[in-house]
Design a protein around this motif. Structure first.
Motif, PDB file in Angstrom:
ATOM      1  N   ILE A 429     -17.236  71.698 -48.399  1.00 23.99           N
ATOM      2  CA  ILE A 429     -16.940  72.075 -47.015  1.00 23.99           C
ATOM      3  C   ILE A 429     -15.805  71.215 -46.470  1.00 23.99           C
ATOM      4  N   ARG A 433     -12.049  72.455 -45.202  1.00 27.86           N
ATOM      5  CA  ARG A 433     -11.437  72.191 -43.893  1.00 27.86           C
ATOM      6  C   ARG A 433     -10.055  71.561 -44.035  1.00 27.86           C
ATOM      7  N   GLU A 436      -7.675  74.237 -45.248  1.00 24.32           N
ATOM      8  CA  GLU A 436      -7.390  75.161 -44.149  1.00 24.32           C
ATOM      9  C   GLU A 436      -6.224  74.660 -43.308  1.00 24.32           C
ATOM     10  N   SER A 441      -5.820  79.482 -43.572  1.00 20.58           N
ATOM     11  CA  SER A 441      -7.232  79.829 -43.689  1.00 20.58           C
ATOM     12  C   SER A 441      -7.500  80.767 -44.861  1.00 20.58           C
ATOM     13  N   ASP A 445     -10.346  79.985 -47.445  1.00 21.83           N
ATOM     14  CA  ASP A 445     -11.494  80.871 -47.578  1.00 21.83           C
ATOM     15  C   ASP A 445     -11.728  81.231 -49.053  1.00 21.83           C
ATOM     16  N   ARG A 448     -13.532  78.421 -50.534  1.00 22.96           N
ATOM     17  CA  ARG A 448     -14.933  78.443 -50.110  1.00 22.96           C
ATOM     18  C   ARG A 448     -15.718  79.461 -50.933  1.00 22.96           C
TER      19      ARG A 448
ATOM     20  N   MET B  80      -8.464  84.593 -39.163  1.00 23.17           N
ATOM     21  CA  MET B  80      -9.587  83.794 -38.677  1.00 23.17           C
ATOM     22  C   MET B  80      -9.655  82.459 -39.388  1.00 23.17           C
ATOM     23  N   THR B  81     -10.300  81.494 -38.749  1.00 19.88           N
ATOM     24  CA  THR B  81     -10.587  80.228 -39.424  1.00 19.88           C
ATOM     25  C   THR B  81     -11.685  80.479 -40.461  1.00 19.88           C
ATOM     26  N   VAL B  82     -11.817  79.558 -41.409  1.00 20.00           N
ATOM     27  CA  VAL B  82     -12.839  79.701 -42.448  1.00 20.00           C
ATOM     28  C   VAL B  82     -14.228  79.737 -41.804  1.00 20.00           C
ATOM     29  N   HIS B  83     -14.396  78.915 -40.769  1.00 21.27           N
ATOM     30  CA  HIS B  83     -15.686  78.911 -40.066  1.00 21.27           C
ATOM     31  C   HIS B  83     -16.045  80.316 -39.598  1.00 21.27           C
ATOM     32  N   HIS B  85     -14.850  83.248 -40.679  1.00 24.27           N
ATOM     33  CA  HIS B  85     -15.113  84.106 -41.840  1.00 24.27           C
ATOM     34  C   HIS B  85     -16.575  83.986 -42.240  1.00 24.27           C
ATOM     35  N   THR B  86     -16.996  82.713 -42.388  1.00 21.55           N
ATOM     36  CA  THR B  86     -18.354  82.456 -42.850  1.00 21.55           C
ATOM     37  C   THR B  86     -19.378  82.959 -41.842  1.00 21.55           C
ATOM     38  N   MET B 112     -23.523  73.544 -41.767  1.00 22.41           N
ATOM     39  CA  MET B 112     -22.783  73.297 -43.015  1.00 22.41           C
ATOM     40  C   MET B 112     -21.641  72.316 -42.814  1.00 22.41           C
ATOM     41  N   LEU B 114     -18.672  73.390 -41.242  1.00 20.47           N
ATOM     42  CA  LEU B 114     -17.392  74.111 -41.219  1.00 20.47           C
ATOM     43  C   LEU B 114     -16.677  73.977 -39.882  1.00 20.47           C
ATOM     44  N   ALA B 115     -17.407  73.605 -38.835  1.00 24.77           N
ATOM     45  CA  ALA B 115     -16.741  73.380 -37.545  1.00 24.77           C
ATOM     46  C   ALA B 115     -16.567  71.894 -37.305  1.00 24.77           C
ATOM     47  N   GLY B 116     -16.619  71.101 -38.369  1.00 23.24           N
ATOM     48  CA  GLY B 116     -16.422  69.666 -38.228  1.00 23.24           C
ATOM     49  C   GLY B 116     -17.738  68.912 -38.313  1.00 23.24           C
TER      50      GLY B 116
END
Lengths: 461, 382
Positions: A429, A433, A436, A441, A445, A448, B80-83, B85-86, B112, B114-116
């Motif tokens: 993870i 980040r 990204e 992204s 992704d 990921r 979109m950000t990966v966050h 997407h997930t 998880m 993904l947002a920090g």
């Protein structure tokens, strides 16, 4: 004492939480503390702690003789820590020693009269200069010039004055202050015509007023136009705007043309000072990297506008000089942002655990963030290739380490501990980040998804 | 002034408080989602035909319209950000369309990291808090049931530790005997029932609990927000003042609806024995009431956070947040009107649109400074 330091911490932490009125009250309180011997050092430290908000809010301060002395050059003040005299600017730290030297040479009666009048007027009445203020400015200018003349003739006096003012820079600052005193009444005339700093451009009325003040000083333009121009330039958000407007040979007004030419010079000097400050930041530090990335963008913009103006012959200047500051910015970016970014990211994916790992990760993310910010202006300063390479190195390092760890677990098969799988998921993870930020992204992704596929297989096993 | 009137009139006929119609209105707005992509900051998810989900984008470029995109195809329309997407995958996987389900999906993804890291920590803390709320609510229900059975005797209520140890739990069950006799159930059944009940109403709790549970707190905070907005609007000279008043009116309406629904839920607790006796029906009624409450307060947590953050920044940011909150209000009849015929110089129109950049204007990529600000928004506790 510890109570005071606690209070200072409180002030720093909540500086921007206070309302305007509360803040003004706090300033008034701290200034009152200055009157007593016990409160003086606390007051000075508290004001230093409050400086960031003071600079934005500019509450009315209680006038005193020293503050009135500073009034003609208050827009010129700067707080950059680096040594060296900046043209058209005056270091805030130079005020105290200069005033200490000057006030000793002033007529005691004049000082007393000014102080008395200031006390009577209070904080609300600082908008308009009075007769006694003009006398003070005249006296200060004369005293400073006398001091400098004495120092010129006598090397012992010179050494003494240098010591009192804290070095050669102090002498230069005092000379600049003396020059500003000579144009003080004219600066005062413009004070309320020009909006408070930072001003983006001069409108017609403001331009006419500035032109009139230059015209009034035309007889002594060799000595007095310079300081007046400095006062106007200091009001501007970016001096390049003045250079663009009045620096060209088609500017008919000689005063304004002088202003435009001076502005081009000061713009370069300002950028130079900022770049030097950025270059002095420590390498391998995430806050420094973010600082360079944030300021670098603004500096790159200014450099581009200078270059553009020069190319269009809007004002005179030298391309070599601009190239020099641009090289300085490039060095700062490559030293603080690029160098060691991939190592920082790889380190955060290492073996550290607990709080140390959290700190390393925060650091790595900040480095990647700085790199992303730099990629936005890298093209403008000719660093495309370096930044892209650094971004790719960071991306490769992060993706490789995270995936390698997962693959190692997969090879271990059923022997893989549940804790190890969770740790590898955490690493993944973090790597996502970072990727990204430096590679976008879509790529992140993809990483990921690949990682999650492996994790699903591992957890199913 | 014109704007204010329009908003009020739709509220009067649409937001019918407490009625089934009111709930439909709240549901048509969709569920607010904590996306981190700046352009999706105001996005909401709602069910479309069948078991599909769709996303409503409001306040796009300061316009009045709403864009509706199938959730499945969101990634084709927006970078979109990966966050996010997930999160979309998680929502689709769970087919989550109620506020509770989507909240759980959001917490799962945030946990998880993904947002920090900070948001992950906050998500774990939130999950722990909810666990505590559930336990504490159960304890309070058990206490109520015991004191009902033994009104005269004042004895120490069971504590969390009592319920955690097996021996004490047995003791508590014995004390529940009286309620069990009244309900013609075994003490075990009563205990299990109370535990289930506590689980359902955990985010509301019971009145006079030592801690204020999440939704009850939010119901109170919405009123506070309304009064803050009113005060703010009185000092605001631009047209945004009217918008702030409209948002405040809306908040008050939501707060009153929430109050009524909370009162209805508390009635079940007040008449604890009847509720236990007819648990088969009351169980469903409580669930429905909880669902309605969640829908009523849906999105206000985010609005509160944004307002609190803006309060620290600048007047301009506050104006922006007020407009953004108003824009997420349900699709109104006047929004479908042709705009071109309006006099652009009309005071209610003038300067009423503010375009903002959702993407970095130099590269067209996601603006990660804005993403970080959105991530930081969810790190603060309410």
């Amino acid at each position: 004492m510890s109570r005071d330091s606690h209070t200072l911490e409180e002030i720093r932490a909540r500086l921007f939480d206070l309302s305007e009125a509360q803040f003004a009250e706090l300033v008034a309180y701290v200034e009152r503390a200055q009157a007593s011997d016990a409160g003086r050092s606390f007051s000075a430290e508290a004001l230093a702690a409050m400086r960031p908000r003071l600079r934005v809010a500019r509450p009315q301060r209680r006038p005193n003789a020293e503050r009135i002395f500073c009034r003609p050059f208050e827009d010129l003040l700067h707080d950059l820590p680096a040594a060296g005299k900046r043209p058209g600017r005056i270091a805030r730290r130079a005020i105290r020693p200069a005033w200490a030297v000057l006030s000793r040479r002033l007529d005691g009666r004049l000082l007393a009269a000014v102080e008395r009048e200031a006390r009577r007027a209070g904080a609300d009445a600082v908008d308009w200069a009075t007769q006694s203020w003009s006398s003070l400015w005249n006296a200060c200018g004369e005293a400073a010039n006398a001091l400098l003349a004495e120092a010129d003739g006598d090397s012992a006096a010179r050494a003494d004055l240098r010591k009192k003012l804290g070095g050669a820079d102090g002498l230069a600052e005092l000379a600049d202050m003396a020059r500003m005193m000579t144009v003080a009444p004219h600066v005062e005339e413009l004070r309320h015509v020009l909006s408070p700093a930072p001003l983006t451009a001069l409108d017609e009325i403001q331009t006419a007023a500035v032109s009139a003040q230059f015209g009034a000083l035309a007889a002594e333009k060799d000595t007095l136009w310079g300081p007046l121009a400095h006062a106007v330039i200091a009001r501007m958000a970016d001096p390049v705007a003045l250079a663009h407007a009045f620096g060209g040979s088609d500017c008919r007004d000689p005063g304004l043309h002088f202003l435009g030419s001076a502005a081009a010079g000061i713009a370069v000097a300002d950028i130079d000072a900022t770049v030097a400050a950025l270059g002095g930041l420590p390498a391998e530090s995430a806050p420094a990297a973010l600082d360079v990335a944030t300021h670098g963008e603004a500096v790159a913009d200014r450099i581009a506008r200078l270059r553009e103006g020069l190319r269009d012959r809007r004002f005179a200047g030298s391309f070599a000089e601009i190239d020099r500051v641009q090289r300085g910015l490039r060095t700062a970016v490559s030293q603080t942002v690029i160098a060691g970014a991939d190592a920082a990211v790889a380190g955060a994916l290492g073996e550290a655990a607990g709080a140390a790992r959290a700190a390393l990760r925060e650091n790595a993310e900040a480095r990647a963030h700085a790199l992303w910010k730099c990629s936005r202006f890298a093209g403008a300063i000719g660093m495309d290739r370096e930044v892209v390479q650094a971004a790719r190195a960071v991306e490769d390092a992060a993706a490789r380490i995270a995936l390698d760890r997962l693959k190692a677990l997969e090879r271990a098969g059923a022997d893989a501990a549940a804790g190890a799988i969770d740790a590898a998921a955490d690493d993944l993870i973090h790597a996502v980040r970072v990727v990204e930020l430096v590679a976008g992204s879509d790529k992140a992704d993809l990483l990921r998804r690949r990682g999650f596929d492996v994790l699903d297989r591992l957890r199913a096993a | 002034m014109g704007l204010d009137g329009v908003v009020r009139s739709t509220g009067a006929d649409g937001g019918g408080s407490g009625s089934a119609g009111g709930l439909v209105q709240y549901q048509s707005e969709g569920v607010a989602v904590d996306f981190t992509t700046p352009i999706l900051a105001n996005a909401r998810i709602r069910p479309s035909d069948g078991d599909k989900l769709e996303v409503i984008l409001s306040d796009l470029g300061g316009g009045r319209g709403h864009y509706v995109i199938p959730l499945r195809h969101l990634e084709k329309a927006v970078t979109m950000t990966v966050h996010d997407h997930t999160l979309c995958e998680e929502v689709l996987h769970r087919n989550a369309s109620s506020p509770d389900d989507i909240r759980r999906a959001i917490l799962t993804v945030a946990k998880m990291g993904l947002a920090g890291q900070k948001a992950a920590k906050h998500a774990r803390q939130t999950i722990d808090d909810e666990q505590n709320e559930r336990m504490l609510t159960t304890v309070c229900l058990v206490r109520l049931a015991i004191t009902y059975g033994d009104a005269g005797a004042v004895r120490a209520p069971p504590t969390l530790n009592d319920l955690a140890t097996d021996i004490a739990r047995g003791q508590v069950k014995v004390e529940l005997a009286k309620v069990a006799r009244t309900a013609r159930l075994s003490t075990d059944a009563v205990y299990n029932l109370l535990e289930e009940w506590g689980g359902i109403i955990a985010s509301v709790g019971v009145p006079d609990m030592p801690i204020e549970c999440r939704l009850r707190r939010l119901g109170r905070q919405v009123f506070e927000l309304a009064s803050q907005l009113r005060q703010w609007a009185d000092e605001e000279i631009s047209h945004v003042g009217d918008r702030a008043r409209a948002v405040a009116d809306h908040a008050v309406r939501v707060g009153r609806d929430a109050e009524k629904r909370l009162a209805a839920l508390d009635t079940f607790t007040d008449t604890i024995v009847e509720t236990v006796c007819r648990w088969k029906e009351s169980n469903l009624e409580i669930r429905a009431a909880m669902d309605a409450l969640a829908w009523t307060l849906n999105g206000w947590e985010g609005n509160l956070r944004r307002w609190r953050e803006a309060a620290q920044i600048s007047r301009e940011e506050q104006q922006r947040v007020v407009s953004a909150i108003l824009a997420t209000r349900p699709i109104r009849a006047d929004a479908a009107q042709f705009d071109g015929a309006n006099d652009p110089a009309h005071p209610a129109r003038k300067g009423s649109r503010k375009v903002q950049a959702y993407q970095d204007w130099k590269t067209g990529q996601i603006d990660y400074d804005a993403v970080r600000r959105l991530e930081a928004l969810r790190e603060q506790a309410l």
